[in-house]
Design a protein around this motif. Structure first.
Motif, PDB file in Angstrom:
ATOM      1  N   ALA A 166     -14.972  42.724   6.035  1.00 42.58           N
ATOM      2  CA  ALA A 166     -15.226  41.359   5.568  1.00 42.58           C
ATOM      3  C   ALA A 166     -13.932  40.547   5.523  1.00 42.58           C
ATOM      4  O   ALA A 166     -13.918  39.361   5.874  1.00 42.58           O
ATOM      5  N   VAL A 167     -12.848  41.174   5.108  1.00 37.44           N
ATOM      6  CA  VAL A 167     -11.556  40.476   5.041  1.00 37.44           C
ATOM      7  C   VAL A 167     -11.102  40.056   6.437  1.00 37.44           C
ATOM      8  O   VAL A 167     -10.696  38.909   6.659  1.00 37.44           O
ATOM      9  N   GLU A 168     -11.188  40.991   7.393  1.00 42.02           N
ATOM     10  CA  GLU A 168     -10.782  40.665   8.762  1.00 42.02           C
ATOM     11  C   GLU A 168     -11.694  39.595   9.363  1.00 42.02           C
ATOM     12  O   GLU A 168     -11.237  38.720  10.103  1.00 42.02           O
ATOM     13  N   ALA A 169     -12.974  39.671   9.043  1.00 42.75           N
ATOM     14  CA  ALA A 169     -13.913  38.664   9.542  1.00 42.75           C
ATOM     15  C   ALA A 169     -13.600  37.294   8.955  1.00 42.75           C
ATOM     16  O   ALA A 169     -13.677  36.274   9.653  1.00 42.75           O
ATOM     17  N   TYR A 170     -13.238  37.264   7.682  1.00 40.27           N
ATOM     18  CA  TYR A 170     -12.936  35.986   7.028  1.00 40.27           C
ATOM     19  C   TYR A 170     -11.713  35.326   7.668  1.00 40.27           C
ATOM     20  O   TYR A 170     -11.671  34.104   7.842  1.00 40.27           O
ATOM     21  N   LYS A 171     -10.722  36.130   8.030  1.00 41.71           N
ATOM     22  CA  LYS A 171      -9.531  35.580   8.689  1.00 41.71           C
ATOM     23  C   LYS A 171      -9.919  34.886   9.991  1.00 41.71           C
ATOM     24  O   LYS A 171      -9.469  33.771  10.281  1.00 41.71           O
ATOM     25  N   LYS A 172     -10.758  35.556  10.768  1.00 44.23           N
ATOM     26  CA  LYS A 172     -11.203  34.961  12.031  1.00 44.23           C
ATOM     27  C   LYS A 172     -12.158  33.800  11.783  1.00 44.23           C
ATOM     28  O   LYS A 172     -12.204  32.841  12.562  1.00 44.23           O
ATOM     29  N   TYR A 173     -12.901  33.876  10.704  1.00 45.46           N
ATOM     30  CA  TYR A 173     -13.807  32.789  10.318  1.00 45.46           C
ATOM     31  C   TYR A 173     -13.019  31.501  10.089  1.00 45.46           C
ATOM     32  O   TYR A 173     -13.419  30.421  10.532  1.00 45.46           O
ATOM     33  N   VAL A 174     -11.883  31.618   9.429  1.00 42.04           N
ATOM     34  CA  VAL A 174     -11.020  30.455   9.194  1.00 42.04           C
ATOM     35  C   VAL A 174     -10.511  29.898  10.519  1.00 42.04           C
ATOM     36  O   VAL A 174     -10.605  28.693  10.794  1.00 42.04           O
ATOM     37  N   LEU A 175      -9.984  30.783  11.360  1.00 42.53           N
ATOM     38  CA  LEU A 175      -9.365  30.351  12.612  1.00 42.53           C
ATOM     39  C   LEU A 175     -10.383  29.741  13.574  1.00 42.53           C
ATOM     40  O   LEU A 175     -10.136  28.689  14.171  1.00 42.53           O
ATOM     41  N   VAL A 176     -11.525  30.397  13.724  1.00 46.77           N
ATOM     42  CA  VAL A 176     -12.536  29.884  14.652  1.00 46.77           C
ATOM     43  C   VAL A 176     -13.128  28.572  14.132  1.00 46.77           C
ATOM     44  O   VAL A 176     -13.471  27.682  14.913  1.00 46.77           O
ATOM     45  N   SER A 177     -13.232  28.424  12.819  1.00 45.23           N
ATOM     46  CA  SER A 177     -13.697  27.158  12.243  1.00 45.23           C
ATOM     47  C   SER A 177     -12.766  26.017  12.643  1.00 45.23           C
ATOM     48  O   SER A 177     -13.218  24.929  13.010  1.00 45.23           O
ATOM     49  N   LEU A 178     -11.471  26.268  12.574  1.00 40.09           N
ATOM     50  CA  LEU A 178     -10.499  25.235  12.931  1.00 40.09           C
ATOM     51  C   LEU A 178     -10.556  24.921  14.424  1.00 40.09           C
ATOM     52  O   LEU A 178     -10.509  23.753  14.825  1.00 40.09           O
ATOM     53  N   ILE A 179     -10.668  25.957  15.247  1.00 42.61           N
ATOM     54  CA  ILE A 179     -10.716  25.749  16.698  1.00 42.61           C
ATOM     55  C   ILE A 179     -11.994  25.019  17.099  1.00 42.61           C
ATOM     56  O   ILE A 179     -11.969  24.069  17.881  1.00 42.61           O
TER      57      ILE A 179
END
Length: 257
Positions: free
Chosen positions: A48-61
Motif C-alpha cells: 500500500a505504501v509503494e502504491a501510494y507513492k506511485k498514486y501521488v506521482l501518476v496523479s500529478l502526471i
C-alpha cells in the motif's frame, strides 16, 4: 515476495516517456493503483505504501494535481497513516501545486536519494516534464503568437533552444497545435486542425473503443474474483461496519461502459 510482485507487475512506464498514445494505459494503471491504496486493510503494509507513492506521482502526471484526501470508503489505517510514510512525495505534490518549476526542482533535488532508492526517479522526472508541458499549454489559451524566448522566460526554461525542443516534442505528441518560424523565433499557436471525419479517425476511435471494452471486461472479471475471495470479504465486512450503508451508495460495483 509481495513487494517484488508489485514492482514487476506494475507497467514499467517509470522508465519511458508517457505519450498521448499510452494515455489509456496510464489511466488503467491509475485505476489499479487507486484500488490498491483504497483496498481494505487493518494495518499499513509495504504494498500500500509503494502504491501510494506511485498514486501521488501518476496523479500529478495525469491530472496535474493531487489531493491527500482519499475516498471515504478507504480504510481508516490508510486514511491516517499512508501519507506519513510518503512525505517526500506529498512535499513534491505541494511544490507542483505552486506552479513554480524552481520550487519543484529544488524539492526533487532534496529528496533525490529517496526517489532513487524507491525506483521512482523516472516517474519523478516525468512529473517535472509534465509541469513544463502544462505551463506551455496554458500559454496557448492566452496567446496566438509568442517568441521562443518569451516561452523560455515564462516557463522557466534555459533558453529559446530548450523552449523549441519542448514545443516541437509537444507538437509531435499532439499535445498542442503550433508552427515555429525558425527565422524569427516565433511560435504561432493553432486550433486543432482535425475535423474527425476521415476513415482513419473512425478506425482509430473504433480501435480505442474495442480496447477500452476489453480492458473493462478484464477489470470486471478481476472485480468479480476479488468479490468472491473469502479473505477479502472478511476484511471488507469488518471495514464496512464503520460506515452507514448510505456511504457506499455511490461506490461502483463494476466497471461498465
Amino acid at each position: 515476495m509481495c513487494i517484488t510482485f508489485f514492482h514487476t507487475n506494475t507497467p514499467n512506464y517509470g522508465n519511458k516517456k508517457v505519450s498521448q498514445s499510452s494515455a489509456l494505459s496510464v489511466i488503467v494503471v491509475f485505476i489499479f493503483i487507486s484500488q490498491v491504496v483504497t483496498a481494505p486493510m487493518s494495518t499499513i503494509n509495504a504494498i500500500a505504501v509503494e502504491a501510494y507513492k506511485k498514486y501521488v506521482l501518476v496523479s500529478l502526471i495525469q491530472h496535474g494535481q493531487f489531493s491527500t484526501s482519499l475516498p471515504k470508503y478507504t480504510s481508516s489505517a490508510a486514511q491516517r497513516n499512508l501519507k506519513n510514510f510518503c512525505m517526500p512525495y506529498v512535499e513534491l505534490a505541494t511544490s507542483y501545486g505552486s506552479g513554480k518549476i524552481a520550487e519543484l526542482e529544488a524539492c526533487v533535488q532534496t529528496n533525490r536519494e529517496k526517489f532513487e532508492s524507491d525506483k521512482n526517479l523516472g516517474l519523478v522526472k516525468q512529473v517535472v516534464s509534465s509541469m513544463y508541458k502544462r505551463n506551455i499549454q496554458r500559454l496557448t489559451q492566452t496567446y496566438l503568437t509568442l517568441s521562443l524566448q518569451d516561452i523560455a522566460n515564462t516557463v522557466q526554461l534555459n533558453g529559446p533552444k530548450e523552449a523549441e525542443m519542448h514545443v516541437l516534442q509537444m507538437i509531435q505528441d499532439g499535445e498542442i497545435y503550433a508552427t515555429i518560424n525558425q527565422k524569427d523565433g516565433m511560435v504561432r499557436f493553432l486550433e486543432d486542425p482535425e475535423q474527425y471525419k476521415t476513415c482513419e479517425i473512425i478506425e482509430r476511435i473504433d480501435f480505442s473503443i474495442q480496447r477500452i471494452m476489453a480492458l473493462s471486461k478484464k477489470l470486471t472479471t478481476m472485480d468479480e474474483l476479488v468479490s468472491c475471495d473469502p479473505s477479502y470479504l472478511a476484511k471488507a465486512g469488518r471495514e464496512r461496519q464503520r460506515f452507514d450503508f448510505d456511504d457506499f451508495d455511490t461506490v461502483p460495483q463494476k466497471f461498465n461502459l
